[in-house]
Design a protein around this motif. Structure first.
Motif, PDB file in Angstrom:
ATOM      1  N   TRP A  18       0.815  -1.215   0.000  1.00  0.00           N
ATOM      2  CA  TRP A  18       0.000   0.000   0.000  1.00  0.00           C
ATOM      3  C   TRP A  18       0.849   1.266   0.000  1.00  0.00           C
TER       4      TRP A  18
ATOM      5  N   THR B 241       2.107   5.842  -2.119  1.00  0.00           N
ATOM      6  CA  THR B 241       1.613   6.922  -1.269  1.00  0.00           C
ATOM      7  C   THR B 241       2.719   7.464  -0.362  1.00  0.00           C
TER       8      THR B 241
ATOM      9  N   HIS C 225       4.666  -2.560  -9.240  1.00  0.00           N
ATOM     10  CA  HIS C 225       3.413  -1.875  -9.534  1.00  0.00           C
ATOM     11  C   HIS C 225       3.375  -1.404 -10.991  1.00  0.00           C
TER      12      HIS C 225
ATOM     13  N   ALA D 265      -2.430  -4.414  -3.244  1.00  0.00           N
ATOM     14  CA  ALA D 265      -1.471  -3.677  -2.417  1.00  0.00           C
ATOM     15  C   ALA D 265      -1.868  -3.856  -0.953  1.00  0.00           C
TER      16      ALA D 265
ATOM     17  N   GLY E  91      -1.795  -4.047   3.186  1.00  0.00           N
ATOM     18  CA  GLY E  91      -1.347  -3.420   4.416  1.00  0.00           C
ATOM     19  C   GLY E  91      -0.954  -4.505   5.402  1.00  0.00           C
TER      20      GLY E  91
ATOM     21  N   ASN F 155      -5.945  -1.500  -3.126  1.00  0.00           N
ATOM     22  CA  ASN F 155      -5.482  -1.408  -1.738  1.00  0.00           C
ATOM     23  C   ASN F 155      -6.341  -2.290  -0.843  1.00  0.00           C
TER      24      ASN F 155
ATOM     25  N   ASP G  47      -5.850  -2.819   2.912  1.00  0.00           N
ATOM     26  CA  ASP G  47      -4.915  -2.358   3.936  1.00  0.00           C
ATOM     27  C   ASP G  47      -5.581  -1.797   5.189  1.00  0.00           C
TER      28      ASP G  47
ATOM     29  N   HIS H 251      -3.828   3.532   3.693  1.00  0.00           N
ATOM     30  CA  HIS H 251      -3.342   4.510   2.715  1.00  0.00           C
ATOM     31  C   HIS H 251      -3.960   5.895   2.899  1.00  0.00           C
TER      32      HIS H 251
END
Length: 242
Positions: free
Chosen positions: A137, A141, A158, A178, A180, A230, A232, A236
């Motif tokens: 994640w 970012t 990615h 992605a 977390g 994401n 997560d 994010h």
């Protein structure tokens, strides 16, 4: 006819995904370097071909795919979770640190996907294959400090998802997850892990059940490619990492 998949990284999260797919009657080639125990455990759930390979060795990529096809006769999916993860402070960063992350995370994904594609294209139906890579994640970012080699590799991963999605369309779908904080790493103290969880808006680690279900969704989806999702616990949107 059974579906056939290749999966890298089976020690932790990958084990749960592989177990679920085997119970859903998939046949799997599981790629490992030091996870012999996990390979033997997975054989209790279904048809497993264990292939020992160092994904830092470029010669392994073609051999993995060829052996899978020779044994099972087809390839429907490639799921890439293999991912070294260790601290590389910038002041002591070496070329070797970068290679140890980049080769198994990004380069192996690119070239195993490339080798899988011709076999996938032999399959029937409009969607002939699906490829899934597991990212992070924080890559797009707020990458955190002291893990420069890891995040450089994940950033390339990615990008590779998007590049391959375009290159392999319209018959092979390529997507990413992605993650977390999902399962506490064995070298993390509970205190350190709790501090990661507290930074998520949901105040909980990512459910392994959700990881498995999202993977299974991406193995069924017919109108999504080049997407990185994401998963997560909302991490994010929480702001900067330390």
């Amino acid at each position: 006819m059974k579906k056939v998949g290749i999966i890298t990284g089976i020690k932790r999260i990958g084990f749960h995904i592989a177990k679920e797919l085997l119970e859903d009657s998939w046949s799997l080639a599981v790629i490992y370097l030091s996870s012999e125990k996990e390979v033997e455990r997975l054989k209790e759930y279904g048809e497993v071909l264990g292939i020992k390979a160092d994904l830092s060795e470029r010669d392994s990529y073609k051999a993995i795919v060829q052996k899978t096809f020779d044994v099972f006769g087809s390839i429907d999916a490639f799921i890439h979770l293999a991912s070294p993860y260790f601290s590389t402070p910038l002041e002591s960063l070496t070329e070797e640190d970068v290679k140890k992350h980049f080769l198994p995370i990004a380069e192996a994904f690119l070239f195993i996907s490339k080798e899988c594609a011709p076999y996938m294209l032999r399959n029937e139906h409009h969607i002939k294959g699906r490829i899934i890579a597991f990212g992070d994640w924080a890559t797009n970012t707020t990458p955190y400090k002291n893990y420069s080699a890891y995040f450089l590799a994940k950033g390339a991963l990615h990008t590779a998802i998007k590049v391959l999605a375009k290159e392999l369309a319209p018959h092979i779908l390529v997507n990413g997850i992605a993650l977390g904080p999902t399962l506490k790493p064995p070298d993390f103290s509970q205190e350190k892990w709790n501090s990661y969880i507290e930074k998520t808006p949901l105040k909980r680690e990512v459910s392994i059940k959700d990881v498995v279900e999202l993977t299974k969704f991406l193995l069924r989806v017919e109108s999504m490619t080049g997407e990185i999702i994401n998963l997560d616990s909302g991490r994010h949107i929480s702001g900067e990492c330390s």
